[in-house]
Design a protein around this motif. Structure first.
Motif, PDB file in Angstrom:
ATOM      1  N   GLU A   1       0.805  -1.233   0.000  1.00  0.00           N
ATOM      2  CA  GLU A   1       0.000   0.000   0.000  1.00  0.00           C
ATOM      3  C   GLU A   1       0.828   1.268   0.000  1.00  0.00           C
ATOM      4  N   LEU A   2       2.084   1.163   0.438  1.00  0.00           N
ATOM      5  CA  LEU A   2       2.911   2.361   0.670  1.00  0.00           C
ATOM      6  C   LEU A   2       3.382   3.001  -0.629  1.00  0.00           C
TER       7      LEU A   2
ATOM      8  N   GLN B   1      15.821  15.985  -7.953  1.00  0.00           N
ATOM      9  CA  GLN B   1      14.993  14.984  -8.625  1.00  0.00           C
ATOM     10  C   GLN B   1      14.499  13.939  -7.633  1.00  0.00           C
ATOM     11  N   GLY B   2      13.219  13.607  -7.719  1.00  0.00           N
ATOM     12  CA  GLY B   2      12.648  12.580  -6.848  1.00  0.00           C
ATOM     13  C   GLY B   2      12.114  11.433  -7.685  1.00  0.00           C
ATOM     14  N   LEU B   3      12.401  10.207  -7.252  1.00  0.00           N
ATOM     15  CA  LEU B   3      11.907   9.010  -7.946  1.00  0.00           C
ATOM     16  C   LEU B   3      10.700   8.472  -7.187  1.00  0.00           C
ATOM     17  N   ILE B   4       9.604   8.318  -7.892  1.00  0.00           N
ATOM     18  CA  ILE B   4       8.408   7.725  -7.284  1.00  0.00           C
ATOM     19  C   ILE B   4       8.592   6.208  -7.201  1.00  0.00           C
ATOM     20  N   ILE B   5       8.421   5.664  -5.994  1.00  0.00           N
ATOM     21  CA  ILE B   5       8.388   4.203  -5.813  1.00  0.00           C
ATOM     22  C   ILE B   5       6.944   3.881  -5.441  1.00  0.00           C
ATOM     23  N   ASP B   6       6.217   3.413  -6.418  1.00  0.00           N
ATOM     24  CA  ASP B   6       4.775   3.228  -6.241  1.00  0.00           C
ATOM     25  C   ASP B   6       4.471   1.872  -5.585  1.00  0.00           C
ATOM     26  N   VAL B   7       3.208   1.644  -5.306  1.00  0.00           N
ATOM     27  CA  VAL B   7       2.810   0.364  -4.734  1.00  0.00           C
ATOM     28  C   VAL B   7       3.163  -0.761  -5.705  1.00  0.00           C
ATOM     29  N   GLN B   8       3.447  -1.932  -5.154  1.00  0.00           N
ATOM     30  CA  GLN B   8       3.723  -3.129  -5.958  1.00  0.00           C
ATOM     31  C   GLN B   8       4.890  -2.923  -6.925  1.00  0.00           C
TER      32      GLN B   8
ATOM     33  N   ALA C   1       7.590   8.890   2.756  1.00  0.00           N
ATOM     34  CA  ALA C   1       6.676   7.754   2.687  1.00  0.00           C
ATOM     35  C   ALA C   1       5.270   8.173   3.092  1.00  0.00           C
ATOM     36  N   SER C   2       4.286   7.516   2.477  1.00  0.00           N
ATOM     37  CA  SER C   2       2.886   7.898   2.689  1.00  0.00           C
ATOM     38  C   SER C   2       2.297   7.321   3.966  1.00  0.00           C
ATOM     39  N   ASP C   3       3.070   6.480   4.667  1.00  0.00           N
ATOM     40  CA  ASP C   3       2.525   5.912   5.906  1.00  0.00           C
ATOM     41  C   ASP C   3       3.648   5.588   6.888  1.00  0.00           C
ATOM     42  N   TYR C   4       3.254   5.287   8.099  1.00  0.00           N
ATOM     43  CA  TYR C   4       4.212   4.899   9.133  1.00  0.00           C
ATOM     44  C   TYR C   4       4.830   3.555   8.776  1.00  0.00           C
ATOM     45  N   TYR C   5       5.942   3.254   9.413  1.00  0.00           N
ATOM     46  CA  TYR C   5       6.597   1.963   9.180  1.00  0.00           C
ATOM     47  C   TYR C   5       5.668   0.821   9.600  1.00  0.00           C
ATOM     48  N   ASN C   6       5.524  -0.158   8.702  1.00  0.00           N
ATOM     49  CA  ASN C   6       4.678  -1.314   9.000  1.00  0.00           C
ATOM     50  C   ASN C   6       5.238  -2.522   8.249  1.00  0.00           C
ATOM     51  N   GLU C   7       5.875  -3.404   8.985  1.00  0.00           N
ATOM     52  CA  GLU C   7       6.516  -4.560   8.340  1.00  0.00           C
ATOM     53  C   GLU C   7       5.502  -5.404   7.555  1.00  0.00           C
TER      54      GLU C   7
END
Ligand code: TYD
Length: 135
Positions: A54-55, A86-93, A111-117
């Protein structure tokens, strides 16, 4: 369609130096809940080797350079990050690997959310299975 989605930031500056401002939902296309940075890396020790369920993330090499391999399960593409503007988007999946760090590299990640293993897919075979399910 390229896997490499780069955002070029506006560089503000004057005779005192340069400045870049990152703002959620403005030049960063998501809500920023976490920032982390990777440093004191070694050239021959790659990192990453996972995807997220999801991140969403954006990676900026604020000093030095590194190479990021992106893989969506169909295509693999590498990009050298060597500019703080320059920023690289690392999208879901998106499986991603960081390689060839310069000695001085500082890689900052928003990151779009808190750390979640639980959001990590660290097994490549599992990543490929998930990719096929979602395609
Ligand atoms: P990991 O995401 O595996 O690093 P990389 O992708 O750069 O190889 O994270 C390394 C360790 O740090 C792992 O044990 C999880 C932990 N970690 C946190 O506790 N919080 C974070 O925000 C991040 C990114 C990692």
């Amino acid at each position: 369609m390229t896997l490499i989605k780069i955002i070029d930031f506006n560089v503000l500056g004057d005779e005192r130096g340069s400045l870049i401002s990152l703002e959620e939902n403005k030049n960063i296309p998501f809500e920023i809940k976490r920032v982390y940075y990777i440093f004191a890396t070694q050239k021959d020790i790659p990192r990453g080797f996972h995807a997220h369920k999801e991140l969403k993330q954006l990676a900026v090499c604020i000093q030095g350079h590194c190479t990021i391999l992106m893989d969506d399960g169909f295509t693999k593409e590498s990009v050298v990050l060597d500019s703080p503007s320059q920023g690289l988007i690392i999208d879901v999946q998106q499986w991603h690997e960081m390689h060839d760090f310069s000695e001085d590299c500082i890689l900052m990640v928003l990151a779009s959310d808190y750390y979640n293993e639980d959001d990590y897919i660290r097994n490549y075979a599992e990543f490929m299975r998930e990719t096929n399910v979602h395609s």
